[in-house]
Design a protein around this motif. Sequence first.
Motif, short mmCIF file in Angstrom:
data_model
loop_
_atom_site.label_atom_id
_atom_site.label_comp_id
_atom_site.label_asym_id
_atom_site.label_seq_id
_atom_site.Cartn_x
_atom_site.Cartn_y
_atom_site.Cartn_z
N GLY A 1 0.82 -1.20 0.00
CA GLY A 1 0.00 0.00 0.00
C GLY A 1 0.86 1.25 0.00
O GLY A 1 1.96 1.28 0.53
N PHE A 2 0.35 2.32 -0.63
CA PHE A 2 1.04 3.61 -0.63
C PHE A 2 0.07 4.65 -0.11
O PHE A 2 -1.00 4.85 -0.67
N VAL A 3 0.44 5.31 0.97
CA VAL A 3 -0.42 6.31 1.58
C VAL A 3 0.36 7.60 1.72
O VAL A 3 1.49 7.60 2.22
N THR A 4 -0.22 8.72 1.28
CA THR A 4 0.39 10.03 1.50
C THR A 4 -0.50 10.78 2.47
O THR A 4 -1.71 10.89 2.24
N PHE A 5 0.10 11.32 3.55
CA PHE A 5 -0.74 11.85 4.62
C PHE A 5 -0.25 13.21 5.10
O PHE A 5 0.87 13.63 4.79
N ASP A 6 -1.10 13.89 5.86
CA ASP A 6 -0.75 15.13 6.56
C ASP A 6 -0.97 14.88 8.04
O ASP A 6 -1.96 14.27 8.44
N ILE A 7 -0.02 15.40 8.87
CA ILE A 7 -0.18 15.28 10.32
C ILE A 7 -0.08 16.68 10.92
O ILE A 7 0.82 17.45 10.54
N SER A 8 -0.95 17.03 11.84
CA SER A 8 -0.74 18.26 12.59
C SER A 8 -1.06 18.00 14.06
O SER A 8 -2.09 17.40 14.38
N ALA A 9 -0.19 18.45 14.93
CA ALA A 9 -0.36 18.26 16.37
C ALA A 9 0.50 19.29 17.09
O ALA A 9 1.53 19.71 16.56
N ASN A 10 0.11 19.66 18.29
CA ASN A 10 0.92 20.55 19.11
C ASN A 10 1.47 19.76 20.29
O ASN A 10 0.74 19.35 21.18
#
Lengths: 102, 180
Positions: free
Chosen positions: B64-73
């Motif tokens: 599988g190929f997954v492109t993601f965005d992560i945002s966290a503080n």
Amino acid sequence: MLSVFKSIPTHMDYKGQKLAEQIFQGIILVSAVIGFIYGLFIQQFGWTVYIMLAGFTVSCFLTLPPWPMYRKNPLKWQPAVPEASGENRDKPQENQKKKKHK
Amino acid sequence: MNTVLSRANSLFAFSLSVMAALTFGCFITTAFKDRSIPVDIHVSKIMIKNVDDFTGPRERSDLGFVTFDISANLQPIFDWNVKELFLYLTAEYSTKSNALNQVVLWDKIVLRGDNTKLNLKDVKSKYFFFDDGNGLRANKNITLTLSWNVVPNAGILPLVMGSGHKSLAFPETYETSKSY
């Protein structure tokens, strides 16, 4: 080279040793409490260690060298017994006694 | 305590004992803290291929190929007892042959003093998303979660899962193109 260091007098009398121990224990404990509270306040444990090291250095300076305040109660030794001529006579008698017992 | 060396020994040993007590105090002030924070994960591209898996027992496996965005503080997690965080993104799913599969797709080390606002966009996975078989095709429910391992100055190393996950579904057909 070691003989040079061994010849420097570093003794303290008993009351001076007790005073030195109380001094360094007090300084280390006080700097530990100050360091813990300051480190907890700014949330950096590094500062706690720095304050402890400062306390360690101050107590090293105050208690390692034999300052005069640690030599105020010197031990009172008994005065030396002078050698009199009566003792010289006792010695040959003791030798004779030993020979008889054999 | 009559010589310098004897006094130095006594002083040093006392300082070390006090230092050990301070370290225990540091541990106690943060031992029962909840280290979970909300995390936002988005997925921008999903693709699946069926390729030769030379490390597995069968001929072809799903990749599988997954492109993601992560945002966290991450700022609330760092206190005086945290040295660094080891973040990792896990994909969790179930197939016909295995009830539970967990694959780590990406990880990052965040040291104390680094930028704690995580705002990554269009990140490709670091590690291959191989399945143990062919269970990824048309798999409806794959859950992505961000977890971290808290490395302390003194004490236990807890594994904490962030609150917030993303479910995605893989397509029905394989990609046959060569490029990614």
